[in-house]
Design an enzyme around this catalytic site. Structure first.
Site, short mmCIF file in Angstrom:
data_model
loop_
_atom_site.label_atom_id
_atom_site.label_comp_id
_atom_site.label_asym_id
_atom_site.label_seq_id
_atom_site.Cartn_x
_atom_site.Cartn_y
_atom_site.Cartn_z
CB CYS A 54 -0.94 0.01 1.20
SG CYS A 54 -0.11 0.08 2.80
CB CYS A 129 -3.79 -11.84 13.27
SG CYS A 129 -5.14 -13.05 13.23
N GLY A 245 11.55 5.12 0.43
CA GLY A 245 10.64 4.13 1.00
C GLY A 245 9.19 4.54 0.96
CD GLN A 752 -21.10 -9.50 12.65
OE1 GLN A 752 -20.60 -8.41 12.86
NE2 GLN A 752 -21.40 -10.33 13.62
CD GLU A 1226 -20.58 -12.74 21.50
OE1 GLU A 1226 -21.23 -12.60 22.54
OE2 GLU A 1226 -20.89 -12.22 20.43
#
Length: 1294
Positions: A54, A129, A245, A752, A1226
């Site tokens: 990116c 993550c 960079g 969802q 949860e």
């Protein structure tokens, strides 16, 4: 021609590769990691290194080879071992981060086929993550380690495996043996790796071609090949930025929208700037040498030279190891880091302390040397270099005898985060003495530029290094370091405290080394903070059990790999934004409010509509149906019509031919406002204004007034819990495709709750739901955040598609996603507690306040869940809870994993903790005294349950954790260490599963059996990493007695399974699994008779006998409901139980903490898939670590969210993770509160030593700042807090 300048855009949207993901656009998450290979002419070798795509301009890659995840293996050809092992180790849940993880590991193996654990940790340090908790990723990748290199996860085996050392206890290989097997995995064979293209090798060995010029529609980039050409360009274009960079310019373009550089000079091909020269005085590093190459040079020097000469290099290494992630270090240059002149960049303070020199050059004036000190920087982002000058190199000297150097930094997260304050310190002593000959002290983060405390240094020269010097130094630092109470960045008292704390650490480090050389009389107790703490990687895991009577062919109960793991690891798994562009596709970009509370006077899109590529502008008047979204009779506008009530509220939308055109045009829409009053943002302000949503909720049992009259003691206190951003790796968005016939519309959406999205779009367009089809293949994470707002975004995008008659794509950028969608509710819990001296709590009256934002959204249901969980596992005979949702002028808060449970439970645990402190009892004992004990118990809302499993989990957890022995060891440690303290905490948990609104507790599935015996299953759940599809496959295989390979799960689609409930509340698998199980009752009994007589491949016989091979399964879940008037009702389907014990260590001088060990025992019944369930436990717990210790949202005084990306908002990284857990998704979020309470225990130990009370306020999250300021000492006293109202704070604590 360059219409875009980012590599990931070119690959994804031109070549149509799907593996390289857009996660943040700023190099902060690692989802877009690719490998770049270049020929290094200076050293005659091929370099392989990772970059963030990116930030990597594609036009700077001339002569380079780029390898994406698709290039190393696929399911269609052959998997690469890295892809196979992360999948088999269950290291891919939602899968969005997986390709980036794969490429980081692949590149490491290209450079080092036999890595150590430390190599792996460094390689993955720049990859985030949000799902797994990182353990299974490490679990898979560590199989590449040689035993001789230390296979153990802790990397501290002294060169031997834990088995060889005989220290194997709870090592994670225990888990691996059960959860996955590596017996038949593909071996790593470097000979099979892609070769560097020969044509690029030939081109690289020849003299480089001349300057390159890339011309785009709005930008121009020139890439000179030699220094002369570069100097000429800087003379001709002095204002043009020089990039290599692109890690500063690229991020600034992202954050400072509207900044545009028409001409950019790329200096990466100028060989003179790459040279590294070692001389008698030190090393000269070329200005475009990367931070990774600087680190390698420093490591080599420290390894090969005598320690005395490399003290400065050791300090640099200490900083470089924590600075950014591997990808950024591979891209960022030492020159760029220096000349960015950002005080948060750590290198400048260390390099300045080392007395480094910069060599700069211009065409007109030649070369000159500039000392790297505070005078180099004239302001934030500014230096004394003239516009036509270029930085050539940096001279870094060797250290002298009797010279000592240290580097310090404190950040929100230990690694991969900008520092809050950094420092470089160097002292030179008169030989053979402790007399200071010279002293350099530099700070970054305490001003707009690098700060040298010159007056302090000057006054300490000639002094003996002792306690008198220390006292005077702290006093001088307090006087010289000036920070306004309104200083940019806030945290003023903390930053001031760190300046003296860092010097104190430096003083002690130097004192320790001096003691080995000269005789010094001094106290030894101060040296305790220098001891290195080994961070044990103990792993406690409850075994999963499969009945011996169960067939080995039956998949239920076995740790099965996620059904899409291989596709996710190869980049073949398709997310909504991976779908190839539909012909004629347009892009929509939202126009949002810049005011918190204002009347809209006028919206003028004329300038935007006149821009190239812009097709139309949408606002409330363009909605063909209703401009609102409804939830339980609570409306919310799609487009603000007359008034805005938060910054970030959607006012309009620009539709254009490309993403960039839509983005630029949206910035040109002019909105005229008239500010309105009141404007407030916090819970405290809402209480003052009595600004609450209706209805208010209350639960009560017992006689509160009578109980308070009879107790021994009464305590009144409060605890505040901050909010949390979802930070799912895949931002929200969708593609709306009008079908052109009968008004039909297809949506490929990241939701969802696709049925709700379908409903909202129908109401918005004024058409029936049967003409709208929502498709959901998978989500790149969700955590409750993709239920409500995605429905609004879908309605707006669908409106654009209908108005233009063309497909329209909406993809929120990370900053806009965080601004618009909001996250977990901040809570304030105020309580009055009556208790006896033995710790028994007889009465608790708790009032919960949540910050709901500007609309009610799901806030009421979240408050209800907090109230329903307020008792946790404790039988408090007289208990009252009141819940008030505050209406403020912030974006509306929404559902987040745990849905109010973590907040409600946390307040009760704070009650237990404070009662224990007041009674002088261990918190663990007070918790045990108050637990539910009877076989049949009733919650405070009269739901029957048995606490037997909770008590079993509690006892087993304390036993496995060795709680009592470790508590004694911690007390001994704290007695021996003045500046480091440890704490341990354990909590039980009772957590309700399912929806308290009973109609949501339903599930449906469609099962089709084909004549060839294959089975197709469709269900209403959404796959978002929790493994719902994998578990549905297991259940279907178990029911039908067919192998999982014969069953296929279809995408979630409203056309297949209508009116599906949301995938939330840890109930998705229950509902879908039961629906798949129930479908067998719907099939004709003849089919099962035939199936016993014939193999499944002969199902054509059933077809010929007219037996239906298609059936639906519907699970009508349990009746759950609450009677809030009478405080009673069966609120939950069932309860899951658990217990957790965590140990931490804090640094009392900086507030930094380490999670030393965590033990969790969960009772989840019979696990359908232990590998997935353990992954959900770990992921939920690590998310809880973020909630309670790291993640902090900051708003400006005007209500603008300032933490809008990974650069400002920090989620847990690999360095934050404690070891191993087991359970479902949860509940474990709350269990991370053990980290918070362990921190509080450690702080209390520090305070007791200083004669301070054990009771003290500590809000969540327990950040480094809060920990440090709670450890009150002589240094915090030097930075007193100013009185409220006497200054304008930089940010608001929400």
């Amino acid at each position: 021609m360059l219409s875009q300048n980012h590599l990931h855009v070119s690959l994804l949207y031109i070549v149509l590769l799907t593996g390289t993901k857009y996660g943040c656009g700023g190099g902060g998450c690692g989802a877009c990691t690719v490998m770049v290979s270049k020929y290094d002419q200076l050293n005659n070798r091929v370099l392989h290194y990772t970059v963030n795509a990116c930030l990597q301009p594609i036009c700077t890659l001339h002569g380079a080879a780029v390898v994406t995840v698709e290039g190393i293996g696929s399911t269609k050809t052959k998997l690469h071992p890295v892809q196979e092992r992360i999948a088999k180790a269950h290291g891919s849940q939602c899968g969005f981060c997986t390709p980036g993880m794969v490429m980081s590991m692949y590149t490491l193996l290209r450079n080092k086929p036999h890595p150590t654990m430390e190599d792996i940790r460094e390689a993955l340090g720049g990859n985030l993550c949000r799902c797994t908790g990182y353990r299974p990723i490490i679990d898979g990748f560590k199989t590449f380690c040689d035993v001789s290199n230390g296979c153990c996860q802790n990397g501290e085996s002294g060169g031997k495996c834990c088995i060889e050392n005989g220290t194997k206890q709870h090592n994670d290989s225990d888990i691996s043996e059960e959860l996955f097997h590596m017996d038949n995995v593909l071996p790593l064979d470097p000979s099979q790796d892609l070769i560097f293209p020969p044509e690029l090798m030939i081109m690289g060995k020849k003299r480089a071609c001349g300057s390159l010029c890339f011309q785009g529609d709005r930008l121009k980039l020139i890439s000179p090949v030699d220094l002369t050409n570069l100097l000429e360009l800087k003379t001709e274009y002095p204002e043009a930025p020089v990039v290599v960079g692109n890690t500063t310019i690229g991020i600034n373009l992202l954050l400072l929208k509207g900044v545009h550089h028409p001409l950019t000079i790329y200096a990466g091909r100028v060989s003179d700037l790459h040279t590294v020269t070692w001389g008698k005085d030190g090393v000269s590093m070329g200005a475009v040498c990367t931070l990774s190459s600087l680190k390698e040079e420093m490591e080599r020097a420290v390894r090969e030279m005598e320690a005395e000469r490399t003290r400065g290099y050791q300090a640099l290494l200490q900083t470089l190891r924590c600075l950014a992630g591997k990808q950024i270090r591979n891209m960022a240059t030492i020159g760029g880091n220096i000349l960015s002149a950002n005080p948060k960049y750590d290198l400048n303070s260390v390099l300045a302390a080392l007395d480094c020199t910069l060599q700069v050059m211009s065409k007109e004036n030649g070369t000159r040397a500039i000392t790297l000190n505070e005078e180099l920087f004239t302001g934030f982002g500014k230096t004394v270099l003239r516009p036509d000058e270029v930085l050539l190199s940096i001279d870094i000297p060797y250290s002298k005898p009797w010279e000592f150097v240290s580097a310090f930094r404190q950040a929100q997260r230990r690694e991969f985060a900008f520092s809050i304050v950094n420092a470089g310190m160097k002292v030179l002593f008169r030989e053979g003495t402790n007399i200071v000959e010279s002293l350099n002290i530099y700070y970054g983060g305490v001003g707009p530029t690098l700060v040298k405390v010159g007056r302090t240094c000057q006054k300490l020269v000639g002094r003996s290094w002792g306690e008198e010097l220390l006292a005077d130094a702290c006093r001088l630092l307090e006087e010289e370091v000036e920070l306004s109470d309104s200083a940019h960045g806030g945290k003023v008292e903390y930053r001031k405290t760190l300046t003296t704390s860092f010097f104190f650490k430096f003083y002690m480090q130097v004192l320790q080394e001096l003691r080995e050389r000269v005789h010094i009389q001094d106290s030894t107790s101060v040296l305790s903070s220098l001891s290195k703490t080994k961070c044990p990687r103990d792993i406690t895991l409850s075994r999963f059990l499969v009945s011996n009577a169960q067939s080995s062919q039956d998949p239920v109960g076995h740790p099965m790999m996620h059904q899409a793991a291989f596709h996710q690891a190869t980049g073949e798994a398709q997310y909504y934004d991976d779908i190839p562009a539909v012909q004629g596709e347009l892009f929509v970009y939202m126009v949002t409010s810049t005011r918190a509370h204002a009347k809209i006077i006028n919206i003028d899109p004329s300038e935007a509509l006149g821009m190239t590529g812009v097709v139309t502008f949408l606002s409330a008047g363009d909605v063909p149906g209703q401009n609102r979204r409804m939830l339980f009779n609570n409306p919310e506008e799609l487009f603000a019509e007359e008034e805005v009530s938060c910054v970030g509220q959607i006012i309009g939308a620009v539709v254009a031919e490309s993403r960039e055109q839509a983005r630029r045009a949206a910035q040109m829409v002019k909105v005229t406002y008239q500010d309105l009053l009141p404007v407030f943002f916090t819970i405290e302000e809402a209480i003052q204004h009595q600004s609450f949503f209706d209805p208010k909720r209350k639960l009560e049992r017992g006689d509160m007034d009578k109980a308070f009259e009879t107790v021994d003691q009464i305590l009144e206190d409060e605890i505040y819990l901050g909010g949390q951003e979802h930070f799912y790796m895949e931002t929200q968005g969708l593609i709306a495709v009008p079908k052109g016939e009968n008004g039909e519309l297809e949506l490929f959406v990241a939701s969802q709750h696709s049925a709700y999205t379908q409903e909202v779009v129908g109401i918005t367009l004024g058409i029936d739901s049967n003409k709208i089809t929502c498709h959901v293949r998978r989500l790149g994470g969700a955590f409750g955040g993709k239920v409500m707002k995605i429905a609004s975004l879908s309605a707006i995008t669908a409106t654009a598609a209908v108005k233009t008659g063309r497909p329209v794509r909406c993809v929120l950028e990370r900053g806009d996603d965080m601004l618009i969608t909001s996250g977990r509710h901040p809570f304030l819990g105020k309580y009055k507690v009556g208790y006896n001296n033995d710790g028994t709590i007889m009465a608790a009256d708790i009032t919960y306040y949540s910050n709901g934002g500007c609309t009610l959204n799901e806030s009421l249901a979240i408050m209800e869940k907090a109230l329903l969980h307020m008792d946790n596992g404790y039988k408090i005979p007289n208990l009252r809870g009141r819940g008030l949702v505050c209406k403020t002028y912030l974006p509306s808060y929404t559902a987040f994993r745990g849905f109010g449970g973590p907040q409600g439970l946390m307040v009760m645990e704070s009650v237990l903790h404070e009662v224990a402190v007041k009674c002088g009892l261990p918190p663990q004992k007070v918790r045990e005294i108050n637990m539910y004990r009877e076989e049949e118990c009733y919650t405070h809302y009269k739901q029957l349950f048995s606490p037997r499993d909770m008590l079993r989990c509690w006892d087993e957890c304390l036993d496995k954790a060795g709680y009592h022995d470790r508590l004694q060891a911690i007390q001994q440690f704290n007695t021996s260490n003045r500046w480091k303290k440890r704490g341990i905490s354990a909590v039980p948990m009772k957590f309700g599963v399912g929806f308290s609104k009973g109609f949501f507790n339903q599930g449906a599935a469609l099962v089709n059996i084909y004549k060839d015996g294959s089975v197709l299953v469709a269900h209403g759940g959404t796959e978002m990493g929790q493994g719902i599809n994998t578990k549905a496959l297991q259940i279907a295989s178990h029911i039908l007695k067919v192998p999982m390979s014969s069953i296929h799960i279809k995408e979630t689609c409203t056309g297949n399974v209508p009116n599906a409930a949301p995938s939330a509340a840890s109930f998705g698998t229950d509902a879908v699994g039961m629906a798949v199980k129930v479908f067998q009752r719907s099939l004709a009994s003849d089919l099962f008779v035939l199936s016993r007589q014939l193999p499944w491949t002969m199902t054509i016989g059933a077809y010929c006998q007219k037996v239906s091979l298609s059936a639906t399964g519907f699970f009508m879940g349990p009746h759950t409901d609450m009677d809030w008037e009478n405080s009673e009702g069966p609120a939950y389907y069932y309860f899951t139980f658990g217990a957790c014990c965590s140990e931490v260590e804090i640094d009392c001088l900086t507030g930094d903490h380490k999670n030393l060990r965590t033990d969790i025992v969960m009772d989840v019944g019979r696990s359908l898939n232990p590998a997935i369930d353990i992954g959900q436990i770990e992921g939920g717990f690590v998310q809880g670590i973020g909630l309670y210790t790291i993640e902090e949202l900051q708003f400006s005084l005007e209500g603008v969210l300032m933490t809008r990306g990974p650069s400002q908002y920090k989620i847990p990284a690999l360095c934050d993770v404690p070891p191993q857990f087991n359970g479902i998704g949860e509940p474990p979020v709350f269990l991370a509160s053990t980290i918070f309470f362990a921190i509080k225990e450690a702080v209390a130990a520090a305070r007791r030593e200083r004669g301070l009370g054990d009771s003290f306020p500590l809000s969540s999250p327990a950040t480094a700042e809060r920990i440090r300021m709670a450890c009150e000492d002589q240094f915090t006293e030097m930075a007193p807090s100013p009185e409220k109202g006497t200054f304008k704070p930089w940010s608001i604590n929400i």
